[in-house]
Write an enzyme that holds these catalytic residues in place. Sequence first.
Site, short mmCIF file in Angstrom:
data_model
loop_
_atom_site.label_atom_id
_atom_site.label_comp_id
_atom_site.label_asym_id
_atom_site.label_seq_id
_atom_site.Cartn_x
_atom_site.Cartn_y
_atom_site.Cartn_z
N THR A 116 3.43 -1.28 8.72
CA THR A 116 3.93 -2.18 9.77
C THR A 116 4.19 -3.60 9.30
O THR A 116 4.82 -4.39 10.03
CB THR A 116 2.90 -2.27 10.91
OG1 THR A 116 1.67 -2.76 10.33
CG2 THR A 116 2.65 -0.91 11.56
N ARG B 294 9.20 -33.05 10.88
CA ARG B 294 8.17 -32.72 11.87
C ARG B 294 7.48 -31.40 11.54
O ARG B 294 6.31 -31.20 11.90
CB ARG B 294 8.77 -32.68 13.27
CG ARG B 294 9.76 -31.56 13.52
CD ARG B 294 10.45 -31.71 14.86
NE ARG B 294 11.29 -30.57 15.20
CZ ARG B 294 12.51 -30.35 14.69
NH1 ARG B 294 13.03 -31.18 13.82
NH2 ARG B 294 13.21 -29.27 15.07
N ILE C 60 1.77 -5.58 9.23
CA ILE C 60 0.73 -6.34 9.94
C ILE C 60 -0.56 -6.44 9.12
O ILE C 60 -1.11 -7.54 8.94
CB ILE C 60 0.46 -5.71 11.32
CG1 ILE C 60 1.70 -5.82 12.21
CG2 ILE C 60 -0.74 -6.38 11.98
CD1 ILE C 60 1.62 -5.01 13.49
N GLY C 61 -1.05 -5.31 8.63
CA GLY C 61 -2.31 -5.35 7.89
C GLY C 61 -2.24 -6.26 6.69
O GLY C 61 -3.15 -7.08 6.45
N ASP D 124 0.87 -1.17 0.00
CA ASP D 124 0.00 0.00 0.00
C ASP D 124 0.91 1.22 0.00
O ASP D 124 2.15 1.11 -0.16
CB ASP D 124 -0.98 -0.04 1.18
CG ASP D 124 -0.30 0.22 2.54
OD1 ASP D 124 0.95 0.25 2.59
OD2 ASP D 124 -1.02 0.36 3.55
N HIS D 125 0.31 2.41 0.19
CA HIS D 125 1.11 3.64 0.19
C HIS D 125 2.13 3.66 1.33
O HIS D 125 3.21 4.19 1.18
CB HIS D 125 0.18 4.86 0.31
CG HIS D 125 -0.69 4.81 1.52
ND1 HIS D 125 -1.75 3.93 1.64
CD2 HIS D 125 -0.65 5.52 2.69
CE1 HIS D 125 -2.33 4.11 2.81
NE2 HIS D 125 -1.68 5.05 3.47
#
Length: 152
Positions: free
Chosen positions: A67, A132, A69-70, A8-9
């Site tokens: 961040t 595993r 995160i989004g 994004d920006h």
Amino acid sequence: MRIAVASDHGGFKLKQEVLEYLRSRGIAVQDCGTFSEDSVDYPDVVLPVAEAVAGGEYDRAILLCGTGIGVSMVANKVPGVRAAVCSDTFSARHSRAHNDANVLTLGERIVGPGLAREIVAVWLETGFEGGRHARRVDKITAVEEKYGARRS
Ligand code: RB5
């Protein structure tokens, strides 16, 4: 390896740095936008790229926002996507070796361009260890199936 990069920006400048770095190493990448610092909503940019990874059009994607995160939240809604927010090389290495992450997310407001280059390099160079860890990744897929989400 087919790699898509999108932001994004809030991640636009770091996206440009990541693109320049990958291309300087001779790695072909697809720039999926955004193409300026004009404000956009990250789900609009990220969802088509995450779907393209899940659908096999790209092997990996690197997604950026302020961040990290989004964009990771959106990407991880798509069945078959395993997106990892990484702000250090240890996390980047283990997201590949243990989690078989197929999407890396970075935050421009968190990570500088030099560290971002190192994170990207480690993330692209590290293989999945399997064993595993494969059993555990299979259980992530089972969670998707439990909630009715299947790969297209
Ligand atoms: C945009 O201001 C910012 O919220 C976005 O780039 C991202 O950090 C969201 O997670």
